[in-house]
Scaffold this motif. Structure first.
Motif, mmCIF file in Angstrom:
data_model
loop_
_atom_site.group_PDB
_atom_site.id
_atom_site.type_symbol
_atom_site.label_atom_id
_atom_site.label_comp_id
_atom_site.label_asym_id
_atom_site.label_seq_id
_atom_site.Cartn_x
_atom_site.Cartn_y
_atom_site.Cartn_z
ATOM 1 N N GLU A 76 0.831 -1.204 0.000
ATOM 2 C CA GLU A 76 0.000 0.000 0.000
ATOM 3 C C GLU A 76 0.864 1.252 0.000
ATOM 4 N N ALA A 77 1.918 1.269 0.796
ATOM 5 C CA ALA A 77 2.810 2.433 0.844
ATOM 6 C C ALA A 77 3.454 2.674 -0.526
ATOM 7 N N VAL A 78 3.880 1.606 -1.180
ATOM 8 C CA VAL A 78 4.479 1.730 -2.509
ATOM 9 C C VAL A 78 3.446 2.264 -3.497
ATOM 10 N N SER A 79 2.241 1.723 -3.467
ATOM 11 C CA SER A 79 1.186 2.167 -4.382
ATOM 12 C C SER A 79 0.856 3.643 -4.180
ATOM 13 N N LEU A 80 0.671 4.047 -2.934
ATOM 14 C CA LEU A 80 0.354 5.458 -2.653
ATOM 15 C C LEU A 80 1.494 6.372 -3.099
ATOM 16 N N THR A 81 2.724 5.957 -2.853
ATOM 17 C CA THR A 81 3.881 6.771 -3.229
ATOM 18 C C THR A 81 4.017 6.870 -4.736
ATOM 19 N N GLN A 82 3.820 5.751 -5.433
ATOM 20 C CA GLN A 82 3.894 5.780 -6.894
ATOM 21 C C GLN A 82 2.841 6.710 -7.481
ATOM 22 N N ASP A 83 1.643 6.728 -6.885
ATOM 23 C CA ASP A 83 0.588 7.607 -7.367
ATOM 24 C C ASP A 83 0.985 9.071 -7.205
ATOM 25 N N VAL A 84 1.550 9.417 -6.059
ATOM 26 C CA VAL A 84 1.977 10.801 -5.823
ATOM 27 C C VAL A 84 3.071 11.194 -6.811
ATOM 28 N N ILE A 85 4.021 10.300 -7.036
ATOM 29 C CA ILE A 85 5.093 10.591 -7.986
ATOM 30 C C ILE A 85 4.514 10.799 -9.387
ATOM 31 N N THR A 93 7.678 12.509 0.473
ATOM 32 C CA THR A 93 6.617 11.685 1.045
ATOM 33 C C THR A 93 6.976 11.368 2.484
ATOM 34 N N LEU A 94 5.951 11.169 3.286
ATOM 35 C CA LEU A 94 6.128 10.791 4.685
ATOM 36 C C LEU A 94 5.876 9.299 4.798
ATOM 37 N N GLN A 95 6.865 8.571 5.282
ATOM 38 C CA GLN A 95 6.740 7.123 5.447
ATOM 39 C C GLN A 95 6.673 6.795 6.937
ATOM 40 N N VAL A 96 6.239 5.591 7.215
ATOM 41 C CA VAL A 96 6.084 5.157 8.602
ATOM 42 C C VAL A 96 6.521 3.701 8.696
ATOM 43 N N THR A 97 7.106 3.361 9.827
ATOM 44 C CA THR A 97 7.422 1.953 10.033
ATOM 45 C C THR A 97 6.122 1.202 10.288
ATOM 46 N N PRO A 98 6.056 -0.062 9.893
ATOM 47 C CA PRO A 98 4.833 -0.832 10.141
ATOM 48 C C PRO A 98 4.454 -0.782 11.620
ATOM 49 N N TYR A 99 3.238 -0.440 11.902
ATOM 50 C CA TYR A 99 2.832 -0.148 13.278
ATOM 51 C C TYR A 99 2.034 -1.241 13.948
ATOM 52 N N TYR A 100 1.718 -2.306 13.265
ATOM 53 C CA TYR A 100 1.027 -3.413 13.918
ATOM 54 C C TYR A 100 1.801 -4.715 13.811
ATOM 55 N N ASN A 101 2.388 -4.964 12.659
ATOM 56 C CA ASN A 101 3.037 -6.259 12.469
ATOM 57 C C ASN A 101 4.471 -6.319 12.980
ATOM 58 N N LYS A 102 5.074 -5.216 13.375
ATOM 59 C CA LYS A 102 6.381 -5.144 14.038
ATOM 60 C C LYS A 102 7.440 -6.071 13.421
ATOM 61 N N PRO A 103 7.914 -5.757 12.223
ATOM 62 C CA PRO A 103 8.917 -6.619 11.592
ATOM 63 C C PRO A 103 10.265 -6.540 12.319
ATOM 64 N N ASN A 104 11.105 -7.547 12.065
ATOM 65 C CA ASN A 104 12.466 -7.496 12.592
ATOM 66 C C ASN A 104 13.266 -6.503 11.754
ATOM 67 N N ALA A 105 14.554 -6.361 12.031
ATOM 68 C CA ALA A 105 15.377 -5.360 11.340
ATOM 69 C C ALA A 105 15.376 -5.567 9.826
ATOM 70 N N GLU A 106 15.491 -6.823 9.372
ATOM 71 C CA GLU A 106 15.495 -7.090 7.930
ATOM 72 C C GLU A 106 14.141 -6.744 7.315
ATOM 73 N N GLY A 107 13.059 -7.104 7.990
ATOM 74 C CA GLY A 107 11.725 -6.779 7.497
ATOM 75 C C GLY A 107 11.498 -5.276 7.420
ATOM 76 N N LEU A 108 12.009 -4.559 8.415
ATOM 77 C CA LEU A 108 11.895 -3.103 8.411
ATOM 78 C C LEU A 108 12.671 -2.504 7.242
ATOM 79 N N TYR A 109 13.866 -3.020 7.014
ATOM 80 C CA TYR A 109 14.680 -2.563 5.891
ATOM 81 C C TYR A 109 13.949 -2.788 4.564
ATOM 82 N N ARG A 110 13.330 -3.948 4.422
ATOM 83 C CA ARG A 110 12.623 -4.275 3.182
ATOM 84 C C ARG A 110 11.384 -3.407 2.999
ATOM 85 N N HIS A 111 10.746 -3.048 4.094
ATOM 86 C CA HIS A 111 9.562 -2.181 4.030
ATOM 87 C C HIS A 111 9.967 -0.816 3.507
#
Length: 111
Positions: A76-85, A93-111
């Motif tokens: 969803e973040a990628v889709s919204l950002t692509q639309d704005v671009i 753009t303002l991004q946010v770390t995933p706030y419910y699924n709490k990924p580990n460091a690698e997951g956060l990096y990939r997000h």
């Protein structure tokens, strides 16, 4: 910034324009439509896109625009950002770390 609504729960674009004008005339340097501390989780995807587009339109280059395109879902973040671009007019753009699924460091990096 807040997104104003009508009494029947629709985005109030007239009030939004007045708010953007007031903010610009009051000397702010930037606006962040649909930021993460506001009502972004309650807007439909169509409303999310439209609010950002309208703020860009209403600001008419008077201030910087930081479009709130972050989401708990990476897709969803990628889709919204692509639309704005694609639409143009936002400075960042303002991004946010995933706030419910709490990924580990690698997951956060990939997000």
């Amino acid at each position: 910034m807040v997104t104003p609504f009508t009494k029947d729960d629709h985005v109030d674009y007239g009030a939004l324009k007045a708010f953007v004008d007031w903010q610009c005339e009051s000397g702010v340097e930037g606006l962040c439509p649909v930021g993460t501390t506001g009502e972004s989780p309650t807007l439909s995807h169509e409303e999310h896109h439209e609010v950002i587009a309208k703020v860009i339109e209403y600001a008419a280059g008077r201030v910087k625009i930081i479009a709130g395109t972050g989401a708990n879902s990476t897709a969803e973040a990628v889709s919204l950002t692509q639309d704005v671009i694609a639409r143009g007019g936002a400075d960042a753009t303002l991004q946010v770390t995933p706030y419910y699924n709490k990924p580990n460091a690698e997951g956060l990096y990939r997000h």
